[in-house]
Design an enzyme around this catalytic site. Structure first.
Site, PDB file in Angstrom:
ATOM      1  CG  ASP A  74      79.738  81.914  18.486  1.00  0.00           C
ATOM      2  OD1 ASP A  74      79.687  81.222  17.455  1.00  0.00           O
ATOM      3  OD2 ASP A  74      80.701  81.884  19.280  1.00  0.00           O
ATOM      4  CG  HIS A 101      76.464  82.258  25.962  1.00  0.00           C
ATOM      5  ND1 HIS A 101      77.536  82.833  26.589  1.00  0.00           N
ATOM      6  CD2 HIS A 101      76.806  82.130  24.665  1.00  0.00           C
ATOM      7  CE1 HIS A 101      78.486  83.069  25.700  1.00  0.00           C
ATOM      8  NE2 HIS A 101      78.074  82.638  24.524  1.00  0.00           N
ATOM      9  CG  HIS A 129      79.263  87.369  19.095  1.00  0.00           C
ATOM     10  ND1 HIS A 129      80.537  87.831  18.839  1.00  0.00           N
ATOM     11  CD2 HIS A 129      79.398  86.309  19.948  1.00  0.00           C
ATOM     12  CE1 HIS A 129      81.415  87.098  19.520  1.00  0.00           C
ATOM     13  NE2 HIS A 129      80.750  86.177  20.193  1.00  0.00           N
ATOM     14  CG  HIS A 159      77.210  79.122  21.053  1.00  0.00           C
ATOM     15  ND1 HIS A 159      78.537  78.787  21.153  1.00  0.00           N
ATOM     16  CD2 HIS A 159      77.107  80.375  21.572  1.00  0.00           C
ATOM     17  CE1 HIS A 159      79.205  79.782  21.690  1.00  0.00           C
ATOM     18  NE2 HIS A 159      78.358  80.748  21.973  1.00  0.00           N
TER      19      HIS A 159
END
Length: 206
Positions: free
Chosen positions: A30, A85, A175, A81
């Site tokens: 991610d 964020h 990540h 994604h």
């Protein structure tokens, strides 16, 4: 963020993908693309001949288009994604839809392939999130194993957490971002050796 998931999650939200019906395990990343973390991950994956899935943050694509192309050309699956964020996606269907579509457009511009998987930031979602993803033609991929590579834990602790939750069909979340850039390559190398040593094989999300 769900550090662990179980049968209750799959029962409450069966339309989300928490694990795959497969003999393989699924490694996912991610937050990228990141100028140093993503290439480091790609190098380790290539050395182990392991395919993976990368969930891209749209705001990170500009300036890193070559990394997105490199990722796709290496045979990895690209997912979305969102653009930014943020936890705010849980409250707005329109914002979620806009962020999915814009990130998808940029990814397709780089690679010629439109992503079909979406993972909400932090794993936070609402019915609006689910509806927005569906309308954008995306399946929502969650996870069954969260090793915690962003935590101040030792590599041994993180790998032990991974192995504890591992089973055929497991979806593992790591990540490629600023928090992990300084450690992800050696951690991933050690993790892959351990997982392979336990007899598991890998596949990207289809």
């Amino acid at each position: 963020m769900f550090l662990s998931t179980g049968r209750l999650h799959t029962l409450l939200f069966p339309s989300l993908t928490w694990r795959m019906d497969s003999p393989h395990v699924y490694l996912t990343f991610d937050d990228g693309p990141h100028p140093s973390a993503t290439p480091a991950v790609l190098d380790v994956l290539e050395s182990h001949a392991v395919p993976a899935t990368f969930f891209l943050s749209g705001c990170n694509i500009k300036g890193n288009e070559s990394i997105v192309r490199q990722t796709a050309e290496a045979g990895h699956t690209l997912g979305i994604h969102a653009w930014s964020h943020t936890r705010m996606l849980v409250v707005s269907k329109r914002r979620t839809s806009d962020e999915i579509r814009e990130t998808s457009r940029l990814a397709a511009d780089c690679t010629g392939v439109t992503p079909v998987w979406f993972r909400p930031p932090f794993g936070f979602f609402s019915w609006n999130t689910i509806a927005a993803a569906r309308e954008a033609g995306c399946r929502i991929a969650m996870w069954s194993v969260m090793p915690g590579d962003f935590k101040p834990w030792s590599d041994t602790q993180i790998i032990d957490r991974t192995m504890h939750g591992l089973a055929p069909g497991a979806i593992i979340v790591l990540h490629d971002n600023p928090l992990t850039a300084g450690r992800i390559a050696p951690l991933l190398d050690a993790m892959l050796r351990k997982i392979k040593g336990a007899g598991h094989t890998f596949a990207p999300l289809p």
